[in-house]
Design a protein around this motif. Structure first.
Motif, PDB file in Angstrom:
ATOM      1  N   HIS A   1       0.554   9.384 -10.741  1.00  0.00           N
ATOM      2  CA  HIS A   1      -1.462   9.236 -10.884  1.00  0.00           C
ATOM      3  C   HIS A   1      -1.696   9.023  -9.940  1.00  0.00           C
ATOM      4  N   PRO A   2      -3.121   9.987  -9.205  1.00  0.00           N
ATOM      5  CA  PRO A   2      -2.836  10.865  -7.251  1.00  0.00           C
ATOM      6  C   PRO A   2      -2.756   8.689  -6.515  1.00  0.00           C
ATOM      7  N   ALA A   3      -3.659   7.482  -7.068  1.00  0.00           N
ATOM      8  CA  ALA A   3      -3.578   6.521  -6.491  1.00  0.00           C
ATOM      9  C   ALA A   3      -2.504   6.229  -5.469  1.00  0.00           C
TER      10      ALA A   3
ATOM     11  N   SER B   1       0.020   8.140  -4.059  1.00  0.00           N
ATOM     12  CA  SER B   1      -0.571   8.481  -2.453  1.00  0.00           C
ATOM     13  C   SER B   1       0.108   7.458  -1.423  1.00  0.00           C
ATOM     14  N   LEU B   2       0.544   6.166  -2.968  1.00  0.00           N
ATOM     15  CA  LEU B   2       0.932   5.182  -1.823  1.00  0.00           C
ATOM     16  C   LEU B   2       2.652   4.955  -1.996  1.00  0.00           C
TER      17      LEU B   2
ATOM     18  N   LYS C   1       2.838   6.867   1.159  1.00  0.00           N
ATOM     19  CA  LYS C   1       3.337   6.130   2.530  1.00  0.00           C
ATOM     20  C   LYS C   1       4.185   5.930   2.629  1.00  0.00           C
TER      21      LYS C   1
ATOM     22  N   ARG D   1       9.593  -4.011   4.924  1.00  0.00           N
ATOM     23  CA  ARG D   1       8.991  -4.460   4.418  1.00  0.00           C
ATOM     24  C   ARG D   1       7.454  -3.373   4.432  1.00  0.00           C
TER      25      ARG D   1
ATOM     26  N   MET E   1       7.430  -1.886   0.830  1.00  0.00           N
ATOM     27  CA  MET E   1       7.316  -3.341   0.046  1.00  0.00           C
ATOM     28  C   MET E   1       5.651  -3.130  -0.155  1.00  0.00           C
ATOM     29  N   THR E   2       5.048  -3.396   1.201  1.00  0.00           N
ATOM     30  CA  THR E   2       3.591  -3.118   0.782  1.00  0.00           C
ATOM     31  C   THR E   2       2.970  -2.311   0.262  1.00  0.00           C
ATOM     32  N   TYR E   3       3.360  -0.876   0.231  1.00  0.00           N
ATOM     33  CA  TYR E   3       2.614  -0.288  -0.478  1.00  0.00           C
ATOM     34  C   TYR E   3       3.037   0.184  -1.513  1.00  0.00           C
TER      35      TYR E   3
ATOM     36  N   ASP F   1       3.891  -2.974  -3.287  1.00  0.00           N
ATOM     37  CA  ASP F   1       2.561  -3.812  -4.235  1.00  0.00           C
ATOM     38  C   ASP F   1       1.648  -3.743  -3.844  1.00  0.00           C
ATOM     39  N   GLN F   2       1.293  -2.965  -3.920  1.00  0.00           N
ATOM     40  CA  GLN F   2      -0.389  -2.093  -3.673  1.00  0.00           C
ATOM     41  C   GLN F   2      -0.654  -1.205  -4.867  1.00  0.00           C
TER      42      GLN F   2
ATOM     43  N   ARG G   1       1.392  -1.699  -7.610  1.00  0.00           N
ATOM     44  CA  ARG G   1       1.982  -2.526  -8.815  1.00  0.00           C
ATOM     45  C   ARG G   1       0.745  -2.895  -8.981  1.00  0.00           C
TER      46      ARG G   1
ATOM     47  N   ILE H   1      -2.571  -1.549  -9.092  1.00  0.00           N
ATOM     48  CA  ILE H   1      -3.453  -0.968  -9.716  1.00  0.00           C
ATOM     49  C   ILE H   1      -2.272  -0.639 -10.879  1.00  0.00           C
TER      50      ILE H   1
ATOM     51  N   GLN I   1      10.387  -0.906  -6.289  1.00  0.00           N
ATOM     52  CA  GLN I   1      10.499  -2.165  -5.269  1.00  0.00           C
ATOM     53  C   GLN I   1      12.019  -2.890  -5.298  1.00  0.00           C
TER      54      GLN I   1
END
Lengths: 771, 138
Positions: B53-55, B58-59, B62, B73, B76-78, B80-81, B83, B85, B96
């Motif tokens: 999916h585009p979202a 995009s993550l 990154k 770290r 992992m932040t990206y 988890d974002q 995750r 969604i 992850q």
């Protein structure tokens, strides 16, 4: 014996002459002056050190700023127009004909254009972006930027509170170059016209003030310069003594000696007290602009500048919200001063004075606080951070709070309690409530209500009220039964009187809500109807130890005493503890701590911590889907059926009512969120309500307004016919379909009563219907 | 006959309505092609591999930048974002878990892979790949 000699009188010639006495006096004066000068010098050195130490270092203890989750925008995302509109308004976006500046948006039917502001997110700063999106059928159908499709955009998160030092001072630091020159000029001409000429104190100003005070016969005017005002606020107490006034003057001189006018002005712009928002003291023009007008200091117009400058003289007296007429009068006076001094033209003055005094709402979402959630977030932060650092380092805390969901639960609670209390005069203002909403799969806390007054910093019932959970304990009993391998949802259990003697000889004899016994019935029906006697019998058969162990298995950390009454919820838990337990069911067996913090960043944007999902799969997802079937029956045809009458199912839920109706509970989840709601009285007295009539409506209203999504099919289960005796029968035999774990379906053992085929010609096909 | 016309018209309108709105990321199912290549020596293909999916794409992009810089770290932040969604996407858990392994957190990697397995369920190829990485976490 000695004789006393008479004291010899000094002859006139022996007495010091007048000039001699003067010399002695002068010598003493000189000595005293020297001592005084030495003391003054010492004091000056001390004051100088104080001034430099405070002014060179971190000038302010900056509270941590806490933010909600950012609103994510991506194609396909569930998002209603009303949610987007509300979230933009809470973040102080203004609707305009054309979204031409950051912080503005425009809407034309399904099409939206949003000029998002630049924002330093925890994973890096993002510049301002102008995006276009379409919302169709409750989802984002398209997201574009400069004509190109984009995958994901975040709106900047809403401020939801701070972690303040002792005096609850809050400020948003601004640099002098970011402040409109008109504001600086207006401040100078209003407060200290000679600011750029004096050295910290103004003799002319003092003389003028003294004259005015003498004329008025009291204190009506101060002669303080901006530098003195800064010194007073920054270094000194508010007492009015001569020594303190002298100290203020000396420190003002020292400040001017070491620092430029620009540095002093910048400090003043950030230090000055400009209002109060509950416990929060609003300091500095940066935060005041945000608080009173919902915009950055750069965006202020002339009238707003004049209003804020007017507050310097008396933030409470000229408060534009509480005393609008006074504030307008003061604003217009300052606009006049601005025009007289060439800061604005006469035309600009007339235009500005002609405008009404418009301020944004004080309690609006973007400036109010969320105490219950903040308390939980603070407790979780303090595992990794010292309170002192949270109160002073200007940290930026990014949390999981969903303002849309929070707003939904707050409104639902208000409306429901009002409705319930309208039924009896005795109930007026005595009901209390608490609620927790989390995301099903990640355990992120999306909303938290600790009281019926959501902005009240006080007893947080969501965390601290430990109340008997009543029938919310029943799913644990049924899970223990399913896990034992001896029961399935079609198993027949008995709902008839139970009597268990306790260790002290007392008898435990639970009754059903309707005070009747319902006889033999399938296990699914017993849970759906929340029958106490059937559940107590089942729990006793499964074993108290097994049920207590199942509580632990679901992640409950509180001690569960293995007493029979525990089967029907004689366990006192807080709403957050209940939510953590139901979270394991909703997430298909993943035990995880409920989480409020996404990340922590420094004031300069450096990420200090970020938190990802943590947890452990402790119960098999198939077992959880099996249990979920029972909860779906509660929502479909049982005590919580009202929720599927109004929302699309399947949904899973359980109502709970403690003894004598002292507590009304509701726990339920859809595909995205879990919600636990409690309603009761702080004095623990009975209420004329059950979980289904008091707590359920809050849950239902919340999920209706925030948006609900049905649960997906339980793909690990298989439906198998079960006969009236609770035995599995072959497909094609008469029976009721119940689910079993797909790869653990027992062999059919019941006698088959074959289904009769419908005679041909009885039913018409859809093709027949068309013609 | 009139009923037939009405039905066809309603059905066409329904289809037209459906086609205009993209499905949400929560409704998309992923297959094993969504997992980056992984070698037994521990090396991992790009996080951006596969159709997403585009979202999420995009993550992942990154996260890939951070992965190359070994900034675990941040990666992992990206992830988890992503995750949040798509909370039931095994391809997110797979990435992850791999990052957790690089951070030396084997227990967390194991938990994340087991979580991924819950949502891989009937996909044999996906389950096999998750289990391969799970073997490295023991």
């Amino acid at each position: 014996m000695s004789q006393r000699k008479p004291a010899a009188k000094k002859s006139k010639s022996e007495r010091p002459s007048l000039s001699g006495r003067r010399k002695v006096w002068l010598a003493w004066m000189l000595r005293l002056s020297l001592v005084g000068l030495a003391l003054l010098a010492g004091w000056l050195v001390y004051l100088d050190a104080q001034v430099r130490e405070r002014f060179d270092g971190n000038k302010w203890a900056l509270p941590a700023k806490v933010y909600a989750r950012p609103l994510l925008l991506y194609p396909g995302q569930l998002l209603s127009a009303s949610q987007l509109e509300a979230e933009l308004s809470w973040s102080d976006y203004s609707a305009r004909g054309y979204a031409d500046r950051p912080g503005s948006y425009t809407r034309s039917g399904e099409q939206w254009t949003i000029f998002r502001r630049a924002f330093p997110f925890w994973d890096g700063p993002e510049s301002a972006r102008r995006i276009e999106l379409s919302i169709r059928d409750g989802r984002i159908s398209r997201l574009r930027e400069q004509g190109e499709d984009v995958g994901l955009v975040r709106l900047e998160p809403q401020y939801i509170g701070g972690i303040f030092p002792a005096h609850n001072e809050d400020r948003e630091l601004v640099r002098l170059e970011d402040v409109p020159p008109a504001l600086v000029a207006a401040l100078v001409v209003t407060e200290d016209k000679a600011f750029f000429e004096h050295w910290g104190i103004s003799l002319r100003g003092i003389a003028r003030a003294m004259l005015a005070n003498v004329k008025a016969g009291g204190f009506v005017q101060g002669g303080s310069t901006l530098t003195q005002q800064l010194v007073k606020n920054f270094f000194l107490s508010s007492e009015r003594t001569l020594i303190r006034k002298g100290q203020e003057a000396l420190m003002a001189l020292l400040l001017e000696l070491h620092y430029s006018k620009e540095e002093i002005l910048q400090a003043y712009l950030n230090e000055v007290y400009l209002g109060q928002a509950g416990r929060r003291a609003i300091h500095g023009f940066g935060l005041a602009a945000r608080f009173y007008f919902g915009k950055s200091v750069k965006e202020l117009d002339n009238g707003e500048i004049a209003t804020l400058v007017g507050l310097v003289k008396g933030a409470s007296y000229y408060n534009p919200r509480r005393n609008p007429e006074r504030a307008k009068e003061r604003r217009d006076l300052i606009l006049g001063l601005m025009a007289d001094n060439g800061i604005i033209t006469d035309g600009q003055r007339i235009v500005a004075q002609g405008k009404p005094l418009l301020t944004s709402a004080a309690g609006r979402a973007g400036q109010r606080e969320y105490p219950a959630f903040l308390e939980l977030a603070r407790a979780q932060l303090q595992r990794d951070y010292r309170l002192q650092d949270l109160q002073s380092e200007g940290l930026r805390i990014f949390t999981t709070l969903d303002p849309w969901m929070q707003n939904a639960v707050e409104e639902a609670a208000q409306a429901t309690l009002k409705r319930l209390e309208s039924r009896s005069r005795e109930l007026k203002d005595v009901l209390e409530t608490a609620a927790v909403i989390t995301s099903v799969d990640g355990g992120e806390v999306r909303a938290l209500l600790g009281s019926r007054k959501p902005e009240f910093f006080g007893f947080n019932r969501a965390l601290a009220a430990k109340r008997a959970i009543g029938s919310l304990a029943k799913p644990v009993v049924y899970l223990a039964a399913l896990e034992s391998g001896r029961y399935h949802w079609g198993s027949v259990i008995d709902d008839k009187p139970v009597s268990v003697s306790g260790p002290g000889g007392q008898l435990w004899q639970p009754q059903n809500y309707d005070h009747k016994s319902h006889g033999a019935l399938p296990m699914a029906d017993a849970l759906a109807r929340s029958l106490n006697q059937a559940t107590a019998r089942l729990g006793m058969t499964v074993g108290l130890g097994n049920v207590a162990a199942t509580f632990k298995e679901l992640g409950l950390q509180a001690e569960v005493p293995p007493y029979p009454s525990m089967l029907l919820g004689a366990i006192s838990l807080s709403p957050v503890e209940v939510a953590a337990m139901y979270q394991t069911i909703a997430s298909q067996g993943f035990v995880m701590p409920l989480r409020t913090i996404e990340a922590v960043a420094t004031a300069k944007g450096e990420t200090l911590s970020s938190y990802a999902l943590r947890g452990e799969q402790v119960v098999s997802p198939a077992m959880m889907q099996w249990l979920r079937y029972g909860l779906e029956q509660v929502a479909e045809r049982g005590t919580a059926r009202r929720i599927t009458q109004e929302l699309e199912g399947p949904l899973a839920a359980k109502t709970g009512t403690s003894d004598d109706q002292r507590d009304a509970w509701f726990a339920g989840f859809d595909n995205r969120h879990l919600g636990v709601v409690w309603v009761g009285r702080d004095d623990n007295q009975p209420m004329p309500f059950a979980g289904s009539s008091a707590a359920l409506p809050i849950w239902l209203d919340t999920f209706r307004s925030a948006g609900s999504e049905p649960l997906p099919p339980a793909d690990l289960l298989q439906m198998v016919p079960v006969n009236a005796a609770g035995q599995l029968v072959e497909n094609g035999c008469r029976g009721t379909l119940y689910p079993f774990i797909r790869d653990r379906v027992p062999a059919a053992a019941g006698q088959c009563d074959p289904l009769t085929e419908p005679s041909s010609g009885e039913k018409k096909s859809w093709f027949d219907w068309l013609f | 006959m009139v009923r037939l016309v009405v039905l066809i018209f309603t059905f066409s309108a329904f289809l037209a309505g459906c086609s205009a709105v993209p499905e949400g990321p929560d409704q998309q199912r992923v297959n094993v092609a969504a997992l980056p290549d992984w070698q037994a020596d521990g090396s991992m293909g790009s996080f951006t591999e596969g159709n997403h999916h585009p979202a999420i794409a995009s993550l992942f992009a990154k996260a890939e930048i951070e992965r190359r810089k070994q900034r675990w770290r941040s990666a992992m932040t990206y992830l988890d974002q992503a995750r949040q969604i798509q909370p039931r996407n095994p391809a997110v858990f797979y990435r992850q878990a791999w990052v957790s392994l690089q951070m030396g957190d084997r227990a967390q990697a194991r938990n994340l892979l087991q979580r991924g397995l819950v949502f891989a369920q009937s996909d044999v190829a996906m389950t096999e790949r998750l289990n391969q990485l799970l073997a490295q976490c023991q």
